[in-house]
Design a protein around this motif. Structure first.
Motif, PDB file in Angstrom:
ATOM      1  N   LYS A  84       0.935  -1.115  -0.067  1.00 60.62           N
ATOM      2  CA  LYS A  84      -0.005   0.037  -0.055  1.00 60.62           C
ATOM      3  C   LYS A  84       0.778   1.212  -0.093  1.00 60.62           C
ATOM      4  CE  LYS A  84      -3.784  -2.449   0.397  1.00 60.62           C
ATOM      5  NZ  LYS A  84      -3.992  -3.405  -0.910  1.00 60.62           N
ATOM      6  N   ARG A  85       0.155   2.383   0.098  1.00 59.71           N
ATOM      7  CA  ARG A  85       0.799   3.458   0.034  1.00 59.71           C
ATOM      8  C   ARG A  85       2.118   3.757   0.805  1.00 59.71           C
ATOM      9  NH1 ARG A  85       0.910   8.898   1.783  1.00 59.71           N
ATOM     10  NH2 ARG A  85       1.399  10.659  -0.045  1.00 59.71           N
ATOM     11  N   ASP A  86       1.945   3.553   1.883  1.00 65.75           N
ATOM     12  CA  ASP A  86       3.089   3.815   3.067  1.00 65.75           C
ATOM     13  C   ASP A  86       4.289   2.746   2.912  1.00 65.75           C
ATOM     14  OD1 ASP A  86       1.836   5.602   4.544  1.00 65.75           O
ATOM     15  OD2 ASP A  86       0.958   4.544   5.933  1.00 65.75           O
ATOM     16  N   GLU A  87       3.882   1.598   2.289  1.00 64.24           N
ATOM     17  CA  GLU A  87       5.014   0.505   1.976  1.00 64.24           C
ATOM     18  C   GLU A  87       5.837   0.778   0.979  1.00 64.24           C
ATOM     19  OE1 GLU A  87       3.002  -3.469   3.877  1.00 64.24           O
ATOM     20  OE2 GLU A  87       1.931  -2.424   2.203  1.00 64.24           O
ATOM     21  N   ILE A  88       5.221   1.549  -0.127  1.00 67.14           N
ATOM     22  CA  ILE A  88       5.569   1.975  -1.441  1.00 67.14           C
ATOM     23  C   ILE A  88       6.739   3.078  -1.092  1.00 67.14           C
ATOM     24  CG2 ILE A  88       5.208   3.004  -3.676  1.00 67.14           C
ATOM     25  CD1 ILE A  88       2.710   1.434  -3.681  1.00 67.14           C
ATOM     26  N   ILE A  89       6.143   3.957  -0.035  1.00 66.62           N
ATOM     27  CA  ILE A  89       6.934   5.133   0.334  1.00 66.62           C
ATOM     28  C   ILE A  89       8.404   4.763   1.074  1.00 66.62           C
ATOM     29  CG2 ILE A  89       7.170   7.220   1.770  1.00 66.62           C
ATOM     30  CD1 ILE A  89       4.094   7.775   0.938  1.00 66.62           C
ATOM     31  N   SER A  93      11.961   4.944  -0.501  1.00 71.92           N
ATOM     32  CA  SER A  93      12.809   5.785   0.124  1.00 71.92           C
ATOM     33  C   SER A  93      14.101   5.102   0.380  1.00 71.92           C
ATOM     34  CB  SER A  93      12.177   6.630   1.562  1.00 71.92           C
ATOM     35  OG  SER A  93      11.865   5.318   2.519  1.00 71.92           O
ATOM     36  N   ASN A  94      13.979   3.901   0.892  1.00 72.00           N
ATOM     37  CA  ASN A  94      15.112   3.111   0.780  1.00 72.00           C
ATOM     38  C   ASN A  94      15.906   2.920  -0.413  1.00 72.00           C
ATOM     39  OD1 ASN A  94      15.720   1.768   3.505  1.00 72.00           O
ATOM     40  ND2 ASN A  94      13.753   1.478   3.374  1.00 72.00           N
ATOM     41  N   ALA A  95      15.079   2.773  -1.588  1.00 65.91           N
ATOM     42  CA  ALA A  95      16.066   2.944  -2.754  1.00 65.91           C
ATOM     43  C   ALA A  95      16.766   4.089  -3.140  1.00 65.91           C
ATOM     44  CB  ALA A  95      14.977   2.469  -3.997  1.00 65.91           C
ATOM     45  N   TRP A  96      16.271   5.312  -2.734  1.00 66.63           N
ATOM     46  CA  TRP A  96      17.240   6.427  -2.606  1.00 66.63           C
ATOM     47  C   TRP A  96      18.237   6.527  -1.648  1.00 66.63           C
ATOM     48  CZ3 TRP A  96      16.847   9.181  -6.928  1.00 66.63           C
ATOM     49  CH2 TRP A  96      15.482   9.530  -7.495  1.00 66.63           C
ATOM     50  N   ALA A 133      10.379  -3.800   2.752  1.00 67.11           N
ATOM     51  CA  ALA A 133       9.463  -3.092   2.845  1.00 67.11           C
ATOM     52  C   ALA A 133       8.022  -3.723   3.245  1.00 67.11           C
ATOM     53  CB  ALA A 133       8.991  -1.795   1.848  1.00 67.11           C
ATOM     54  N   LEU A 134       7.834  -4.680   2.647  1.00 71.07           N
ATOM     55  CA  LEU A 134       6.225  -5.317   3.054  1.00 71.07           C
ATOM     56  C   LEU A 134       6.702  -6.418   4.091  1.00 71.07           C
ATOM     57  CD1 LEU A 134       5.704  -6.593  -0.534  1.00 71.07           C
ATOM     58  CD2 LEU A 134       4.292  -5.086   0.700  1.00 71.07           C
ATOM     59  N   GLN A 135       8.035  -6.188   4.955  1.00 72.44           N
ATOM     60  CA  GLN A 135       8.208  -7.080   5.909  1.00 72.44           C
ATOM     61  C   GLN A 135       8.153  -6.140   7.340  1.00 72.44           C
ATOM     62  OE1 GLN A 135       8.251 -10.451   6.595  1.00 72.44           O
ATOM     63  NE2 GLN A 135       7.535 -10.503   4.553  1.00 72.44           N
ATOM     64  N   GLY A 136       7.881  -4.835   6.748  1.00 72.36           N
ATOM     65  CA  GLY A 136       7.853  -3.724   7.869  1.00 72.36           C
ATOM     66  C   GLY A 136       9.141  -2.844   8.004  1.00 72.36           C
ATOM     67  N   GLU A 137      10.005  -3.002   6.996  1.00 71.12           N
ATOM     68  CA  GLU A 137      11.147  -2.397   7.229  1.00 71.12           C
ATOM     69  C   GLU A 137      10.671  -0.703   7.056  1.00 71.12           C
ATOM     70  OE1 GLU A 137      14.990  -0.628   7.701  1.00 71.12           O
ATOM     71  OE2 GLU A 137      14.514  -3.038   7.795  1.00 71.12           O
ATOM     72  N   MET A 138      11.307   0.232   7.942  1.00 74.05           N
ATOM     73  CA  MET A 138      10.870   1.517   7.839  1.00 74.05           C
ATOM     74  C   MET A 138      11.481   2.420   6.761  1.00 74.05           C
ATOM     75  SD  MET A 138      13.551   3.150  10.665  1.00 74.05           S
ATOM     76  CE  MET A 138      13.516   4.672  10.450  1.00 74.05           C
ATOM     77  N   GLY A 139      10.874   3.189   6.480  1.00 75.24           N
ATOM     78  CA  GLY A 139      11.344   4.224   5.220  1.00 75.24           C
ATOM     79  C   GLY A 139      11.849   5.590   5.887  1.00 75.24           C
ATOM     80  N   TYR A 140      12.389   6.353   4.899  1.00 71.41           N
ATOM     81  CA  TYR A 140      13.067   7.592   5.296  1.00 71.41           C
ATOM     82  C   TYR A 140      12.583   8.538   4.521  1.00 71.41           C
ATOM     83  CZ  TYR A 140      16.173   4.174   7.532  1.00 71.41           C
ATOM     84  OH  TYR A 140      16.852   3.295   8.233  1.00 71.41           O
TER      85      TYR A 140
END
Length: 177
Positions: A84-89, A93-96, A133-140
């Motif tokens: 979903k949106r938050d997981e995509i973000i 963000s981790n890709a950046w 991200a789907l396993q809950g890894e945080m974003g930045y």
């Protein structure tokens, strides 16, 4: 300002579509169809292309082709996997934050074989970051904008990306061959 190759997005999208199809078939559901793959590819290339229209990564020494393929593929693959949106973000963000590949391997005297596998490496990272991200890894949320440490300040002299248009179908409709 930057070039790109839709084929750099294809490896991660195809691998993800194959995985999802196998899971679906095992559960008695229908597999994905080629339309699903092409829709994902168009989305990824649109993301990559719209960013590339006004923002030159090669001017600052990055390989924009592989780097933007990783960014775009991460967004699309996370969505394909049900993010979903938050997981995509979080994934993007981790890709950046993951960093961008230096362009030196594409030019003499440093040119080398990495050019032939850089797209596959970007696709691999996209799938991995999506799964994380789907396993809950945080974003930045400040991966681009953080003062001093964000991508804009580190590589683009504090200037944010420019966008000449929203995401839609422009890139797909205006592909240069």
């Amino acid at each position: 300002a930057e070039g790109g190759h839709p084929s750099d997005n294809l490896a991660g999208i195809l691998a993800t579509a194959d995985y999802l199809s196998r899971v679906n078939v095992a559960a008695g559901k229908k597999p994905l169809v080629m339309r699903d793959v092409l829709t994902a590819l168009i989305k990824a290339y649109e993301i990559q292309g719209v960013i590339a229209l006004e923002n030159s990564f090669h001017r600052v020494g990055y390989d924009g082709s592989a780097g933007l393929a990783k960014i775009a593929s991460t967004a699309v693959i996370t969505e394909m996997l049900g993010g979903k949106r938050d997981e995509i973000i979080n994934a993007v963000s981790n890709a950046w934050v993951d960093g961008q590949t230096l362009r030196c391997y594409r030019h003499a005297a440093s040119a080398g074989s990495r050019k032939s596998w850089a797209g596959a490496d970007a696709a691999s990272r996209a799938v991995r970051l999506s799964l994380m991200a789907l396993q809950g890894e945080m974003g930045y949320p400040t991966a681009l904008t953080a003062k001093r440490w964000g991508l804009y300040d580190v590589m683009f002299r504090g200037k944010p990306f420019k966008f000449q248009r929203p995401y839609g179908s422009y890139v797909r409709e205006n592909v240069l061959f």
